[in-house]
Design a protein around this motif. Structure first.
Motif, PDB file in Angstrom:
ATOM      1  N   ILE A   1      34.604   8.686  20.968  1.00 32.05           N
ATOM      2  CA  ILE A   1      34.026   9.647  20.025  1.00 32.05           C
ATOM      3  C   ILE A   1      34.542   9.360  18.612  1.00 32.05           C
ATOM      4  O   ILE A   1      35.744   9.175  18.412  1.00 32.05           O
ATOM      5  CB  ILE A   1      34.398  11.079  20.442  1.00 32.05           C
TER       6      ILE A   1
ATOM      7  N   ALA B   1      28.296  16.082  23.003  1.00 34.02           N
ATOM      8  CA  ALA B   1      27.438  15.129  22.296  1.00 34.02           C
ATOM      9  C   ALA B   1      27.639  13.703  22.789  1.00 34.02           C
ATOM     10  O   ALA B   1      26.716  12.888  22.773  1.00 34.02           O
ATOM     11  CB  ALA B   1      27.703  15.206  20.790  1.00 34.02           C
ATOM     12  N   ASP B   2      28.852  13.387  23.240  1.00 35.41           N
ATOM     13  CA  ASP B   2      29.148  12.026  23.708  1.00 35.41           C
ATOM     14  C   ASP B   2      29.567  12.011  25.168  1.00 35.41           C
ATOM     15  O   ASP B   2      30.237  11.093  25.628  1.00 35.41           O
ATOM     16  CB  ASP B   2      30.243  11.400  22.842  1.00 35.41           C
TER      17      ASP B   2
ATOM     18  N   ARG C   1      34.577  13.520  14.241  1.00 39.70           N
ATOM     19  CA  ARG C   1      34.114  14.690  14.989  1.00 39.70           C
ATOM     20  C   ARG C   1      35.259  15.549  15.514  1.00 39.70           C
ATOM     21  O   ARG C   1      35.034  16.635  16.025  1.00 39.70           O
ATOM     22  CB  ARG C   1      33.228  14.250  16.154  1.00 39.70           C
TER      23      ARG C   1
ATOM     24  N   ILE D   1      38.919  19.306  19.304  1.00 34.83           N
ATOM     25  CA  ILE D   1      37.513  18.950  19.238  1.00 34.83           C
ATOM     26  C   ILE D   1      36.678  20.118  19.759  1.00 34.83           C
ATOM     27  O   ILE D   1      37.100  20.835  20.677  1.00 34.83           O
ATOM     28  CB  ILE D   1      37.216  17.663  20.057  1.00 34.83           C
TER      29      ILE D   1
ATOM     30  N   HIS E   1      24.937   8.506  10.694  1.00 28.74           N
ATOM     31  CA  HIS E   1      25.946   9.486  11.056  1.00 28.74           C
ATOM     32  C   HIS E   1      27.144   9.371  10.115  1.00 28.74           C
ATOM     33  O   HIS E   1      27.363   8.326   9.495  1.00 28.74           O
ATOM     34  CB  HIS E   1      26.401   9.314  12.509  1.00 28.74           C
TER      35      HIS E   1
ATOM     36  N   ASN F   1      30.937  18.862  20.218  1.00 30.27           N
ATOM     37  CA  ASN F   1      31.237  17.452  19.979  1.00 30.27           C
ATOM     38  C   ASN F   1      31.677  16.734  21.247  1.00 30.27           C
ATOM     39  O   ASN F   1      31.500  15.520  21.369  1.00 30.27           O
ATOM     40  CB  ASN F   1      32.303  17.308  18.894  1.00 30.27           C
TER      41      ASN F   1
END
Length: 201
Positions: free
Chosen positions: A89, A64-65, A93, A57, A135, A61
């Protein structure tokens, strides 16, 4: 949720700060707080690096979470409690997800761990959800129907940030590296304050 506690109290570094900055009003507190803030920043960067050692990952990414909460305490030295939270996640991603563009007819591929090859999900597809979600994700048909008679689907997810950090060994390593950064940075802060004080004299 994953929690890492950093504590600077009674160390040789603090004794050195008190010896060198004791005559400067607020000098010790300023140096220690600044050094601990940099230590926490180092920890946050290190957490992303640790995750990416095992999981396929990108750093973007992960962030982002990733929800990171920091609580400081300044009694008997300085302590910082860093809490990592966040939802799971979307599998899309992670690296290896395909196809790269939404399609309801082609089987989807995906994985989370670097040690595994992407898995083909025969009953799944890549799609971009309409607003408000908006998304792109990997979705699979559950075999059930919605109240409107359409195929019911669900999104496939990888682990959340706390799960990816998860291991106690990882948390201890990150804590140790952060405190090493604290001691290095404290020396820098001490010198900066001393130089600024001397210029005033």
């Amino acid at each position: 949720m994953s929690v890492i506690h950093l504590e600077a109290a009674g160390q040789e570094a603090l004794a050195r700060a008190e010896k060198l900055l004791g005559e400067i009003p607020g000098g010790v507190e300023k140096a220690v707080r600044s050094a601990m803030a940099r230590s926490v920043a180092h920890l946050r960067t290190g957490s992303v690096r640790a995750i990416r050692e095992r999981y396929d990952i990108s750093a973007a990414n992960v962030r982002a979470d990733e929800n990171v909460f920091v609580r400081y305490s300044y009694q008997n030295g300085v302590q910082a409690t860093v809490t990592f939270a966040g939802r799971r996640i979307p599998l899309y991603r992670f690296g290896g997800a395909s196809p790269s563009r939404p399609s309801g007819r082609v089987s989807a591929w995906g994985h989370a761990l670097k040690s595994t090859s992407p898995t083909q999900f025969l009953n799944a597809f890549v799609a971009r959800m309409p607003p408000p979600a908006s998304h792109t994700g990997i979705f699979e048909r559950t075999g059930a129907k919605t109240s409107g008679g359409k195929d019911q689907i669900r999104e496939l997810f990888g682990p959340a940030v706390p799960q990816m950090l998860g291991s106690r060994d990882v948390e201890e390593r990150l804590s140790r590296e952060a405190m090493e950064k604290f001691e290095d940075r404290l020396d820098h802060e001490i010198n900066a304050i001393l130089n600024g004080w001397r210029k005033r004299l």
